[in-house]
Design an enzyme around this catalytic site. Structure first.
Site, PDB file in Angstrom:
ATOM      1  N   SER A 135       0.860  -1.179   0.000  1.00 23.38           N
ATOM      2  CA  SER A 135       0.000   0.000   0.000  1.00 23.38           C
ATOM      3  C   SER A 135       0.899   1.233   0.000  1.00 23.38           C
ATOM      4  CB  SER A 135      -0.891  -0.026   1.245  1.00 23.38           C
ATOM      5  OG  SER A 135      -1.599   1.181   1.376  1.00 23.38           O
ATOM      6  N   LYS A 161      -1.321  -1.083  -4.289  1.00 23.17           N
ATOM      7  CA  LYS A 161      -2.454  -0.203  -3.993  1.00 23.17           C
ATOM      8  C   LYS A 161      -1.897   1.189  -3.786  1.00 23.17           C
ATOM      9  CE  LYS A 161      -4.821   0.439   0.414  1.00 23.17           C
ATOM     10  NZ  LYS A 161      -5.579  -0.249   1.478  1.00 23.17           N
ATOM     11  N   LYS A 163      -2.740   5.193  -2.558  1.00 27.62           N
ATOM     12  CA  LYS A 163      -3.671   6.060  -1.853  1.00 27.62           C
ATOM     13  C   LYS A 163      -3.994   7.235  -2.768  1.00 27.62           C
ATOM     14  CE  LYS A 163      -3.852   4.088   2.226  1.00 27.62           C
ATOM     15  NZ  LYS A 163      -5.125   3.657   2.828  1.00 27.62           N
ATOM     16  N   ASP A 188      -7.137   3.431  -3.026  1.00 29.83           N
ATOM     17  CA  ASP A 188      -7.837   3.587  -1.744  1.00 29.83           C
ATOM     18  C   ASP A 188      -8.002   5.075  -1.445  1.00 29.83           C
ATOM     19  OD1 ASP A 188      -8.900   3.402   0.787  1.00 29.83           O
ATOM     20  OD2 ASP A 188      -7.199   2.323   1.682  1.00 29.83           O
ATOM     21  N   GLU A 213     -11.275   1.341  -3.322  1.00 27.85           N
ATOM     22  CA  GLU A 213     -11.552   1.139  -1.897  1.00 27.85           C
ATOM     23  C   GLU A 213     -12.078   2.413  -1.232  1.00 27.85           C
ATOM     24  OE1 GLU A 213      -8.117  -0.531   0.028  1.00 27.85           O
ATOM     25  OE2 GLU A 213      -8.908  -0.259   2.046  1.00 27.85           O
ATOM     26  N   ASP A 238     -13.909  -0.629   3.297  1.00 30.05           N
ATOM     27  CA  ASP A 238     -12.976  -0.807   4.413  1.00 30.05           C
ATOM     28  C   ASP A 238     -13.665  -0.193   5.645  1.00 30.05           C
ATOM     29  OD1 ASP A 238     -10.946  -0.482   6.327  1.00 30.05           O
ATOM     30  OD2 ASP A 238      -9.470   0.352   4.969  1.00 30.05           O
ATOM     31  N   LYS A 262     -10.204  -6.198   8.278  1.00 25.73           N
ATOM     32  CA  LYS A 262      -9.172  -5.868   9.270  1.00 25.73           C
ATOM     33  C   LYS A 262      -9.751  -6.316  10.606  1.00 25.73           C
ATOM     34  CE  LYS A 262      -7.480  -1.690   6.939  1.00 25.73           C
ATOM     35  NZ  LYS A 262      -7.469  -0.214   6.927  1.00 25.73           N
ATOM     36  N   GLY A 290      -4.444  -3.749   6.140  1.00 21.84           N
ATOM     37  CA  GLY A 290      -3.351  -3.550   7.096  1.00 21.84           C
ATOM     38  C   GLY A 290      -3.473  -2.219   7.806  1.00 21.84           C
TER      39      GLY A 290
HETATM   40  O1  OSB Z   1      -7.067   2.365   4.626  1.00 16.23           O
HETATM   41  O2  OSB Z   1      -6.109   0.535   4.357  1.00 16.23           O
HETATM   42  C1  OSB Z   1      -6.138   1.629   4.882  1.00 16.23           C
HETATM   43  C2  OSB Z   1      -2.944   2.193   6.913  1.00 16.23           C
HETATM   44  C3  OSB Z   1      -3.436   2.881   8.001  1.00 16.23           C
HETATM   45  C4  OSB Z   1      -4.783   3.177   8.027  1.00 16.23           C
HETATM   46  C5  OSB Z   1      -5.626   2.786   6.980  1.00 16.23           C
HETATM   47  C6  OSB Z   1      -5.122   2.089   5.900  1.00 16.23           C
HETATM   48  C7  OSB Z   1      -3.747   1.818   5.856  1.00 16.23           C
HETATM   49  C8  OSB Z   1      -3.096   1.157   4.737  1.00 16.23           C
HETATM   50  C9  OSB Z   1      -1.766   0.499   5.018  1.00 16.23           C
HETATM   51  O3  OSB Z   1      -3.489   1.175   3.603  1.00 16.23           O
HETATM   52  C10 OSB Z   1      -1.747  -0.966   4.801  1.00 16.23           C
HETATM   53  C11 OSB Z   1      -0.513  -1.600   5.389  1.00 16.23           C
HETATM   54  O4  OSB Z   1      -0.492  -1.883   6.597  1.00 16.23           O
HETATM   55  O5  OSB Z   1       0.436  -1.813   4.639  1.00 16.23           O
HETATM   56 MG    MG Z   2      -8.366   1.271   3.344  1.00  9.86          MG
END
Ligand code: OSB
Ligand code: MG
Length: 369
Positions: A135, A161, A163, A188, A213, A238, A262, A290
């Site tokens: 991510s 992925k 952001k 995401d 996402e 999510d 999660k 994650g």
């Molecule tokens: O939205 O998935 C999410 C990390 C912190 C809070 C929200 C998210 C995330 C990530 C990181 O996308 C995923 C990872 O742990 O590698």
């Molecule tokens: Mg997310």
């Protein structure tokens, strides 16, 4: 299992690189490591609340309060038999899923150690390694994003992925797709759009993404239904899926075509497994999200991701992607086939580097009955 004492460590750990999302930028990641002593065994859990309420209303501060003042008194000196027994005991505490989930994880670790079984075995997972992706946070420019994604592909990640947020989506995603036509790619938004502004996402619908996402509000299901109807690309929820009940709402409403699981957000591994089972019966793909976990939470994520319905790669990257120094002695590495091997030892299958734990601890509290 008689719970004799509970200890909380509030940690702050420097990330290898700042992680930026539509709701903020993190340079140090906070969490609470929960230790439970029972009958000569120690169980570990990770509460994935972070220092600010950007992802969830919970923070390390609220979780500390709920753990100390409400959850600990309900389990100390009690004979907690398993995760569902724990859930019954904390049922009257509304919300605060991240806090509850951290304790449930430690109970699973104890249960596994007591029975000589790994979490994977306790869950009935079959895979010895799980497919993972990375991510990538928002970068300073589309070029920087392309470079950063390229460096992760070079490291062997076969699913990426990124952001996104308004104005920082089309150029980035299009550039990646152009350079990597076959890459398994997803985005995401962490609730950065409204039903109106989500029209900016329309060009992404032709980029053959695995999923989009959480585009809309963190507590929304209904508007996601309207958005999903306008998109070919699966919408994945999510933030909005905080329980098995919410998973049912979302599927009944056709608000999404897959779900990010999660264990923290849904209140515990047991609840995550229920969502998995529900989705599996309905052929809805799930994957493991994650929260920039330490080795403790990473082991837990790997274990749940061994279940058969986790058909999309998880946001479970190698330890070195997050931290220079982690608190587990075991380091998770990326295999050549973009997988990570699942711990096989009893419980979470990890051991704590006590020096590292001490090093990152900002405050500590031990509660004995
Ligand atoms: O939205 O998935 C999410 C990390 C912190 C809070 C929200 C998210 C995330 C990530 C990181 O996308 C995923 C990872 O742990 O590698
Ligand atoms: Mg997310």
């Amino acid at each position: 299992m008689k719970i004799e004492s509970v200890t909380f460590h509030h940690l702050s750990m420097p990330l290898i690189a700042p992680f930026e999302t539509s709701f903020g930028r993190e340079t140090d990641r906070q969490c609470i490591i929960i230790t439970i002593q029972s009958e000569g065994l120690t169980g570990y859990g990770e509460c994935v609340a972070s220092h600010d309420p950007g992802y969830s209303y919970e923070t390390t501060g609220t979780a500390w309060h709920i753990l100390k003042d409400f959850i600990a008194p309900l389990i100390l000196e009690q004979d907690v038999s398993d995760a569902l027994d724990f859930q019954r005991r904390v049922e009257k505490i509304r919300g605060h899923h991240l806090a509850k989930a951290g304790v449930e994880m430690a109970i699973w670790d104890l249960l596994g150690k007591r029975n000589g079984k790994s979490l994977r075995e306790l869950f009935g997972g079959q895979r010895e390694k799980v497919e993972v992706g990375v991510s990538v946070g928002i970068q300073e420019s589309a070029e920087a994003m392309l470079r950063t994604v390229g460096s992760f592909i070079e490291k062997g990640y076969r699913r990426v992925k990124i952001k996104i947020k308004p104005g920082r989506e089309v150029e980035e995603t299009t550039a990646i797709r152009k350079k990597y036509p076959d890459l398994r790619l997803q985005v995401d938004a962490n609730s950065a759009y409204t039903l109106e502004t989500a029209s900016a996402l329309k060009p992404l619908d032709d980029l053959n993404l695995l999923l989009i996402e959480q585009p809309l509000f963190e507590d929304d299901i209904w508007d996601h239904r309207k958005l999903q109807a306008q998109f070919k690309t699966p919408i994945c929820l999510d933030e909005s899926i905080v329980s098995p009940r919410h998973a049912r709402y979302a599927l009944e409403m056709e608000a999404c075509r897959n779900i990010n699981i999660k264990s923290g957000r849904v209140g515990g591994l047991s609840q995550g497994i229920m969502i998995h089972d529900y989705c599996l019966e309905r052929n809805i793909p799930v994957w493991c999200g994650g929260m920039l976990e330490t080795g403790v939470g990473r082991a837990s994520n790997l274990a749940i991701a061994t279940l058969p319905g986790f058909v999309l790669p998880g946001d479970i990257s190698a330890s070195e992607r997050y931290y220079q120094r982690d608190i587990t002695n075991e380091k998770f590495v990326l295999n050549d086939d973009s997988t990570i091997t699942v711990p096989e030892k009893p419980g979470l299958g990890i051991t704590i580097d006590e020096d590292a734990l001490k090093h990152f601890t900002i405050s500590e509290l031990a509660i004995k009955a």
